[in-house]
Design a protein around this motif. Structure first.
Motif, PDB file in Angstrom:
ATOM      1  N   THR A 173       0.815  -1.223   0.000  1.00 36.00           N
ATOM      2  CA  THR A 173       0.000   0.000   0.000  1.00 36.00           C
ATOM      3  C   THR A 173       0.849   1.274   0.000  1.00 36.00           C
ATOM      4  O   THR A 173       0.325   2.351  -0.274  1.00 36.00           O
ATOM      5  N   GLN A 174       2.140   1.159   0.301  1.00 37.35           N
ATOM      6  CA  GLN A 174       3.017   2.321   0.214  1.00 37.35           C
ATOM      7  C   GLN A 174       3.289   2.706  -1.236  1.00 37.35           C
ATOM      8  O   GLN A 174       3.571   3.861  -1.540  1.00 37.35           O
ATOM      9  N   LEU A 176       1.184   1.470  -3.979  1.00 38.10           N
ATOM     10  CA  LEU A 176      -0.009   1.454  -4.810  1.00 38.10           C
ATOM     11  C   LEU A 176      -1.183   2.057  -4.054  1.00 38.10           C
ATOM     12  O   LEU A 176      -1.483   1.643  -2.935  1.00 38.10           O
ATOM     13  N   ASP A 177      -1.830   3.048  -4.680  1.00 36.77           N
ATOM     14  CA  ASP A 177      -3.051   3.566  -4.076  1.00 36.77           C
ATOM     15  C   ASP A 177      -4.201   2.612  -4.407  1.00 36.77           C
ATOM     16  O   ASP A 177      -4.018   1.605  -5.109  1.00 36.77           O
ATOM     17  N   LYS A 178      -5.385   2.914  -3.906  1.00 35.59           N
ATOM     18  CA  LYS A 178      -6.517   1.996  -4.081  1.00 35.59           C
ATOM     19  C   LYS A 178      -6.845   1.777  -5.553  1.00 35.59           C
ATOM     20  O   LYS A 178      -7.108   0.641  -5.978  1.00 35.59           O
ATOM     21  N   GLU A 179      -6.808   2.843  -6.349  1.00 33.37           N
ATOM     22  CA  GLU A 179      -7.143   2.715  -7.773  1.00 33.37           C
ATOM     23  C   GLU A 179      -6.137   1.818  -8.494  1.00 33.37           C
ATOM     24  O   GLU A 179      -6.510   0.962  -9.304  1.00 33.37           O
ATOM     25  N   ALA A 180      -4.854   2.009  -8.189  1.00 32.63           N
ATOM     26  CA  ALA A 180      -3.819   1.193  -8.826  1.00 32.63           C
ATOM     27  C   ALA A 180      -3.929  -0.258  -8.391  1.00 32.63           C
ATOM     28  O   ALA A 180      -3.779  -1.182  -9.204  1.00 32.63           O
ATOM     29  N   ASP A 182      -6.618  -1.806  -7.411  1.00 29.94           N
ATOM     30  CA  ASP A 182      -7.790  -2.380  -8.079  1.00 29.94           C
ATOM     31  C   ASP A 182      -7.452  -2.798  -9.510  1.00 29.94           C
ATOM     32  O   ASP A 182      -7.927  -3.839  -9.989  1.00 29.94           O
TER      33      ASP A 182
END
Length: 233
Positions: A173-174, A176-180, A182
């Motif tokens: 998570t450091q 990749l954000d949520k959109e990436a 997904d």
């Protein structure tokens, strides 16, 4: 306990597989009918996953590159060799490789494995993996009753895969954000879905697809998704 969800998932697969081995003494006609039913269900599972693709060109690229790598590494042949080695030590049981590969793909590929691992690692919430454990346990009963003990051994890659996601959740998570994230899950799910369709075709006897040689398409799909994110494709 951060790995509790993965542990429960592995136990559910093992319990279902062991229970399924007691249902192997069925007539040939019943066995063939059960196998056909499983093949149809696997086809539907794979199709539902494959249709999540937003970009089929990237999925095709993943399969082509993964197939080339798998053929070069002789993944299918090595899996068969491993299966024969275990068969000799497991009372000569046949169909080991089929059960092992089928169980591994069905249990590892999909959003529940990834999202459940992330939930366990980030929030200590194992609810998704508990739900997945119930589904996998019942599926293991059906799979092992028709494909043998290879399904039991699929709990090993499942535990390693989900455990790795759980332990590396913070690191993932450091970057990749949520959109990436997904987008990566979507790419892996669609590519894995096509491999599962291949397994369904094999189970139904409609052809012989070397699904083992296509397994490298999964990590390739992750790489393709990351490149697409990096260059906003």
């Amino acid at each position: 306990m951060i790995l509790l969800g993965t542990l429960v998932n592995g136990i559910a697969i093992a319990a279902g597989s062991l229970l399924g081995t007691f249902l192997t003494g069925m007539r040939k006609e019943i066995h063939e009918t059960v196998m056909q039913g499983i093949g149809l269900v696997v086809l539907v599972i794979g199709l539902s996953m494959a249709l999540e693709a937003q970009n089929f060109i990237s999925v095709l690229l993943s399969l082509v590159v993964g197939g080339i790598l798998g053929g070069w590494l002789k993944v299918e042949d090595r899996l068969n060799q491993f299966g024969k080695w275990v068969e000799n030590r497991w009372k000569g049981e046949s169909r080991f490789s089929t059960g092992f590969v089928t169980g591994t793909l069905v249990y590892c590929i999909g959003p529940m494995a990834v999202l459940g691992g992330l939930d366990s690692g980030l929030r200590g919430d194992h609810e998704v993996l508990y739900t997945k454990s119930l589904l996998d346990g019942f599926t293991a009963i059906l799979f092992s009753s028709s494909m043998g003990s290879g399904v039991l051994f699929s709990m090993i890659p499942v535990a390693l895969y989900q455990g790795a996601i759980t332990l590396s959740a913070g690191w993932i998570t450091q970057f990749l954000d949520k959109e990436a994230l997904d987008q990566v899950i979507q790419q892996v799910t669609a590519t894995g879905g096509i491999l599962i369709i291949g397994i369904g075709i094999n189970l139904l006897g409609l052809g012989k697809i070397r699904v083992g040689d296509l397994l490298p398409a999964i990590p390739v799909a992750v790489a393709v998704a990351l490149v697409m994110i990096r260059f906003s494709i």
